[in-house]
Design a protein around this motif. Structure first.
Motif, PDB file in Angstrom:
ATOM      1  N   LEU A 150      56.619  20.414  34.719  1.00 49.57           N
ATOM      2  CA  LEU A 150      57.280  21.477  35.469  1.00 49.57           C
ATOM      3  C   LEU A 150      58.634  21.003  35.983  1.00 49.57           C
ATOM      4  O   LEU A 150      59.623  21.746  35.933  1.00 49.57           O
ATOM      5  CB  LEU A 150      56.412  21.883  36.673  1.00 49.57           C
ATOM      6  CG  LEU A 150      55.335  22.935  36.455  1.00 49.57           C
ATOM      7  CD1 LEU A 150      54.487  23.070  37.702  1.00 49.57           C
ATOM      8  CD2 LEU A 150      55.966  24.263  36.113  1.00 49.57           C
ATOM      9  N   ALA A 151      58.663  19.754  36.489  1.00 48.52           N
ATOM     10  CA  ALA A 151      59.907  19.233  37.055  1.00 48.52           C
ATOM     11  C   ALA A 151      61.030  19.288  36.031  1.00 48.52           C
ATOM     12  O   ALA A 151      62.195  19.518  36.376  1.00 48.52           O
ATOM     13  CB  ALA A 151      59.696  17.798  37.533  1.00 48.52           C
ATOM     14  N   ILE A 152      60.694  19.098  34.742  1.00 48.87           N
ATOM     15  CA  ILE A 152      61.714  19.179  33.691  1.00 48.87           C
ATOM     16  C   ILE A 152      61.991  20.627  33.325  1.00 48.87           C
ATOM     17  O   ILE A 152      63.136  21.057  33.237  1.00 48.87           O
ATOM     18  CB  ILE A 152      61.239  18.406  32.447  1.00 48.87           C
ATOM     19  CG1 ILE A 152      61.034  16.931  32.792  1.00 48.87           C
ATOM     20  CG2 ILE A 152      62.237  18.561  31.326  1.00 48.87           C
ATOM     21  CD1 ILE A 152      60.383  16.146  31.681  1.00 48.87           C
ATOM     22  N   SER A 166      62.476  11.601  40.943  1.00 49.78           N
ATOM     23  CA  SER A 166      61.211  11.884  40.272  1.00 49.78           C
ATOM     24  C   SER A 166      61.085  11.184  38.928  1.00 49.78           C
ATOM     25  O   SER A 166      60.090  11.358  38.239  1.00 49.78           O
ATOM     26  CB  SER A 166      61.049  13.398  40.102  1.00 49.78           C
ATOM     27  OG  SER A 166      62.205  13.929  39.512  1.00 49.78           O
ATOM     28  N   THR A 167      62.093  10.384  38.538  1.00 46.54           N
ATOM     29  CA  THR A 167      62.069   9.774  37.197  1.00 46.54           C
ATOM     30  C   THR A 167      60.789   8.969  36.959  1.00 46.54           C
ATOM     31  O   THR A 167      60.140   9.111  35.926  1.00 46.54           O
ATOM     32  CB  THR A 167      63.275   8.830  37.019  1.00 46.54           C
ATOM     33  OG1 THR A 167      64.400   9.445  37.614  1.00 46.54           O
ATOM     34  CG2 THR A 167      63.528   8.566  35.571  1.00 46.54           C
ATOM     35  N   ALA A 168      60.431   8.127  37.957  1.00 48.34           N
ATOM     36  CA  ALA A 168      59.261   7.268  37.784  1.00 48.34           C
ATOM     37  C   ALA A 168      58.002   8.121  37.609  1.00 48.34           C
ATOM     38  O   ALA A 168      57.160   7.819  36.761  1.00 48.34           O
ATOM     39  CB  ALA A 168      59.100   6.349  38.990  1.00 48.34           C
ATOM     40  N   TYR A 169      57.901   9.178  38.397  1.00 47.53           N
ATOM     41  CA  TYR A 169      56.728  10.068  38.322  1.00 47.53           C
ATOM     42  C   TYR A 169      56.646  10.690  36.931  1.00 47.53           C
ATOM     43  O   TYR A 169      55.592  10.685  36.292  1.00 47.53           O
ATOM     44  CB  TYR A 169      56.863  11.148  39.398  1.00 47.53           C
ATOM     45  CG  TYR A 169      55.627  11.983  39.619  1.00 47.53           C
ATOM     46  CD1 TYR A 169      54.753  11.682  40.654  1.00 47.53           C
ATOM     47  CD2 TYR A 169      55.342  13.078  38.814  1.00 47.53           C
ATOM     48  CE1 TYR A 169      53.625  12.445  40.883  1.00 47.53           C
ATOM     49  CE2 TYR A 169      54.211  13.845  39.023  1.00 47.53           C
ATOM     50  CZ  TYR A 169      53.361  13.527  40.062  1.00 47.53           C
ATOM     51  OH  TYR A 169      52.243  14.285  40.273  1.00 47.53           O
ATOM     52  N   ILE A 170      57.787  11.217  36.458  1.00 46.75           N
ATOM     53  CA  ILE A 170      57.780  11.944  35.187  1.00 46.75           C
ATOM     54  C   ILE A 170      57.488  10.988  34.028  1.00 46.75           C
ATOM     55  O   ILE A 170      56.671  11.291  33.152  1.00 46.75           O
ATOM     56  CB  ILE A 170      59.123  12.665  34.977  1.00 46.75           C
ATOM     57  CG1 ILE A 170      59.286  13.750  36.042  1.00 46.75           C
ATOM     58  CG2 ILE A 170      59.207  13.259  33.588  1.00 46.75           C
ATOM     59  CD1 ILE A 170      60.632  14.389  36.072  1.00 46.75           C
ATOM     60  N   THR A 171      58.117   9.813  34.031  1.00 46.85           N
ATOM     61  CA  THR A 171      57.884   8.899  32.913  1.00 46.85           C
ATOM     62  C   THR A 171      56.456   8.357  32.931  1.00 46.85           C
ATOM     63  O   THR A 171      55.877   8.125  31.874  1.00 46.85           O
ATOM     64  CB  THR A 171      58.865   7.713  32.932  1.00 46.85           C
ATOM     65  OG1 THR A 171      58.898   7.175  34.246  1.00 46.85           O
ATOM     66  CG2 THR A 171      60.244   8.140  32.518  1.00 46.85           C
ATOM     67  N   ALA A 172      55.882   8.182  34.125  1.00 45.49           N
ATOM     68  CA  ALA A 172      54.510   7.687  34.183  1.00 45.49           C
ATOM     69  C   ALA A 172      53.551   8.694  33.559  1.00 45.49           C
ATOM     70  O   ALA A 172      52.566   8.314  32.929  1.00 45.49           O
ATOM     71  CB  ALA A 172      54.105   7.411  35.629  1.00 45.49           C
ATOM     72  N   VAL A 173      53.845   9.990  33.723  1.00 51.27           N
ATOM     73  CA  VAL A 173      52.936  11.007  33.203  1.00 51.27           C
ATOM     74  C   VAL A 173      53.217  11.305  31.732  1.00 51.27           C
ATOM     75  O   VAL A 173      52.309  11.351  30.911  1.00 51.27           O
ATOM     76  CB  VAL A 173      53.051  12.302  34.038  1.00 51.27           C
ATOM     77  CG1 VAL A 173      52.193  13.397  33.434  1.00 51.27           C
ATOM     78  CG2 VAL A 173      52.645  12.034  35.473  1.00 51.27           C
ATOM     79  N   ILE A 179      62.304  12.073  29.801  1.00 53.26           N
ATOM     80  CA  ILE A 179      63.526  12.439  30.517  1.00 53.26           C
ATOM     81  C   ILE A 179      64.670  12.654  29.535  1.00 53.26           C
ATOM     82  O   ILE A 179      65.463  13.571  29.666  1.00 53.26           O
ATOM     83  CB  ILE A 179      63.907  11.315  31.512  1.00 53.26           C
ATOM     84  CG1 ILE A 179      62.804  11.143  32.528  1.00 53.26           C
ATOM     85  CG2 ILE A 179      65.230  11.618  32.178  1.00 53.26           C
ATOM     86  CD1 ILE A 179      62.834  12.095  33.663  1.00 53.26           C
ATOM     87  N   ALA A 180      64.722  11.796  28.525  1.00 57.79           N
ATOM     88  CA  ALA A 180      65.849  11.860  27.602  1.00 57.79           C
ATOM     89  C   ALA A 180      65.791  13.101  26.722  1.00 57.79           C
ATOM     90  O   ALA A 180      66.824  13.633  26.333  1.00 57.79           O
ATOM     91  CB  ALA A 180      65.873  10.612  26.735  1.00 57.79           C
ATOM     92  N   ALA A 181      64.593  13.577  26.428  1.00 57.88           N
ATOM     93  CA  ALA A 181      64.426  14.633  25.437  1.00 57.88           C
ATOM     94  C   ALA A 181      65.191  15.925  25.743  1.00 57.88           C
ATOM     95  O   ALA A 181      65.916  16.409  24.890  1.00 57.88           O
ATOM     96  CB  ALA A 181      62.949  14.919  25.236  1.00 57.88           C
ATOM     97  N   PRO A 182      65.071  16.502  26.942  1.00 61.10           N
ATOM     98  CA  PRO A 182      65.665  17.833  27.110  1.00 61.10           C
ATOM     99  C   PRO A 182      67.151  17.803  27.434  1.00 61.10           C
ATOM    100  O   PRO A 182      67.688  18.791  27.866  1.00 61.10           O
ATOM    101  CB  PRO A 182      64.866  18.403  28.283  1.00 61.10           C
ATOM    102  CG  PRO A 182      64.487  17.215  29.086  1.00 61.10           C
ATOM    103  CD  PRO A 182      64.404  16.052  28.158  1.00 61.10           C
TER     104      PRO A 182
END
Lengths: 119, 518
Positions: free
Chosen positions: B191-193, B485-492, B498-501
């Motif tokens: 969702l964050a992305i 939130s980078t760490a949260y998103i990459t952990a999941v 992060i790089a994709a979108p």
């Protein structure tokens, strides 16, 4: 179709608000049913509506072909219905107990745990 | 890794089942204590893992995110799970003496453990719909606990608690539906992305407001807190202690999670509303408390005013303010649960809970009086107790932002808190009992089980107060994780999520786009 459903959801919410503003606990609970059904329909509509396109994968393929129904919101709605049903059953029993021990279903008169209103 | 994440959830459920099967026997209460103790070990293990590894994520049933259900523990989640386990153990010990065999037979211990599982699940989940399910688990268990006594007061308080919480749940559900319609995902990290790609950002703000209302009801924020003072003074003391400590904080946690991770697109709008909500919550809560005379009602209104401070920390939305919010959250759970437990002891000693109709507690036990003063002054924010540091950080954060009025309100509310606490002190502890009863702690049956958790939580308050450095440092790390939130998103979702979108074509030089097209 989406527009029709949206209007239906609106009517359900309006009806439920009307019922929930009543003093009777029973009417409030009926309003709650309407509201929870409106929420379920909202999830359903937000998932994408199709007619007669079940999300089935044809033989030999990995993904379904064309626009098919989104299965996830339906699963969510199913879960929400079950949970809502359980909670509502509890609320109904609570209303029965409240009527037996307090002798009223008028929420204005339910002031045992709080001081009575002045004036 | 996923065992670390799922154990704090599985343990209370297993304990609940055993407690339910043994509900006819006295040993059920001890099993609840044992289960909570093992749960505490699991929570400490999770905390150690998160401190070591950073954000930890586990995919349940090995369905990859964002399709399966993800459990995620960042520092905030881990500390909330840990503090839940601590409170659970304290209250389970207290219940040995506070909950009689009749309530045990009705399934008190089983419901209590399910409540703990629901709270823990809400802190650990990384999926919005799963959060809804945990909310329901928590709700149904709390309904059961609330009306277990079956008296008129419990039923009356229960009706208000149940109906208002059900409405908030439905608003939450509707918000989930609309958010799914806009983004097509329910996983927090996803969702964050995806919310950044939503075209109609105004609609997203509307959905954010639905979540704010739903979680606001759970957190008992102004103007939707009315269910709390109507219900929290009715059940048995161990129940209201765990409610007061944990349930509202789940709402605050959900607000903090959603409004840092997902809804950070229009901070000027949403967080300004949160700022006003926070100030009004503080003021109405503390004024409500001033008008009350029942021990637990005073404390209930103080929950509301303290919730205001936590939301204030979120609303200011600077790193320092979030440090304050996290610190406040942890400190307040310990202090508030402790005060309710002490209210229970005072009721047993004096036979009443209306502070004007009881008294003589200081003479009965100066020790208990000291135990009351520690959390009471911590709540009001006296140095060097834990509440002082929590308030100090939040007031400092608001001054740094030039919010003079807000800082003034926060300080004034602290002063009013002292007024309520001194009222309890003067009436219940200092003056002699109006009926001439001389309560004695030394002859109170089952006093060990009542006093041990109170002493334990008071010591914890003192430790946080006297050695705030490691706790503030921890809260700082937690708030850094919340804001970035980078760490949260990459952990999941994995490293490349992060790089994709990224492909925002306007930012790229035109030649490169042409090359790609060729």
């Amino acid at each position: 179709m989406e527009q029709l459903m949206s209007i239906l959801i609106g009517i359900l919410v309006a009806g439920s608000v009307y019922l929930m503003l009543a003093r009777s606990l029973m009417r409030f609970l009926f309003g709650l049913i309407l509201l929870s059904n409106a929420a379920n329909l909202a999830i359903f509509v937000s998932g994408r509506m199709t007619s007669g396109a079940p999300p089935l994968v044809p033989d030999g393929l990995d993904t379904p072909v064309g626009v098919v129904a989104n299965a996830l919101p339906q699963a969510l709605v199913l879960t929400a219905i079950v949970i809502g049903f359980g909670l509502f059953a509890f609320a109904l029993i609570l209303a029965v107990r409240a009527y037996r021990s307090l002798g009223t279903l008028n929420t204005d008169e339910m002031r045992v745990a709080e001081p009575k209103e002045q004036g | 890794m996923s065992w670390y994440l799922s154990l704090p959830l599985i343990l209370p459920f297993v304990t609940a089942i055993i407690c339910y099967l043994l509900r006819e026997r006295a040993i059920g209460a001890w099993i609840s204590v044992a289960g909570s103790a093992v749960g505490l070990v699991a929570a400490v293990a999770l905390m150690a893992l998160v401190l070591d590894h950073g954000v930890v994520a586990g995919q349940m049933g090995n369905w990859p995110a964002p399709f399966g259900i993800t459990l995620v523990a960042d520092l905030l989640s881990a500390v909330m799970v840990l503090i839940t386990a601590i409170t659970a153990l304290a209250v389970a010990i207290y219940a040995l003496s506070d909950v009689d065999a009749r309530h045990g037979r009705f399934g008190y211990h089983a419901l209590f453990q399910i409540l703990i599982a629901g709270v823990t699940g809400a802190f650990l989940t990384g999926d919005l719909f799963n959060l809804y399910v945990w909310f329901e688990v928590m709700l149904i268990a709390s309904f059961g606990l609330l009306v277990l006594n079956g008296g008129k007061e419990q039923i009356d308080g229960g009706v208000k608690y149940v109906v208002l919480n059900l409405v908030s749940t439905i608003i939450f559900l509707m918000g989930i539906g609309l958010l799914y319609g806009q983004t097509g995902t329910l996983n927090f990290a996803d969702l964050a992305i995806k919310v950044r790609e939503v075209e109609n950002q105004a609609l997203l703000t509307v959905i954010a407001m639905m979540f704010m209302v739903a979680f606001g009801v759970k957190a008992a924020a102004f103007p939707v807190f009315f269910w709390l003072p109507a219900a929290y003074h009715t059940p048995s003391f161990s129940v209201s202690a765990v409610f007061a400590g944990l349930l509202t904080k789940v709402g605050v946690y959900a607000l903090m999670r959603m409004f840092t991770l997902v809804f950070d697109h229009d901070i000027g709008y949403t967080h300004t509303i949160l700022l006003w909500v926070a100030c009004l919550t503080m003021v109405t809560g503390v004024l409500g408390a001033a008008a009350q005379s029942d021990f637990r009602k005073i404390l209930s209104f103080h929950i509301i005013s303290q919730i205001g401070y936590m939301i204030l920390g979120l609303a200011i939305y600077t790193p320092l303010a979030l440090v304050g919010a996290v610190f406040y959250l942890v400190h307040h759970i310990i202090v508030k649960a402790n005060l309710f437990l002490i209210a229970g002891i005072s009721q047993r000693l004096t036979g009443g809970s209306d502070v004007y109709k009881i008294g003589g507690l200081y003479k009965a036990s100066p020790f208990l009086a000291v135990l009351f003063l520690i959390p009471a002054f911590s709540l009001a924010g006296f140095p060097p107790l834990s509440g002082f540091w929590a308030k100090y950080v939040i007031v400092k954060a608001s001054l740094d932002e030039g919010l003079w009025v807000v800082a003034f309100i926060a300080l004034a509310v602290g002063l009013m808190t002292i007024y309520s606490m001194t009222k309890i002190w003067a009436e219940a502890f200092w003056k002699p009992h109006p009926d001439g009863i001389e309560p004695k702690l030394a002859t109170l049956p089952g006093r060990a089980a009542l006093l041990v958790p109170v002493i334990f939580l008071a010591v914890l308050t003192m430790v946080i107060g006297l050695m705030p450095d490691p706790f503030v440092e921890f809260a700082t790390r937690a708030s850094v994780q919340l804001l970035d939130s980078t760490a949260y998103i990459t952990a999941v979702l994995g490293e490349d999520a992060i790089a994709a979108p990224v492909p925002d074509l306007d930012d790229l030089p035109t030649t490169e786009i042409l090359e790609v097209e060729q």
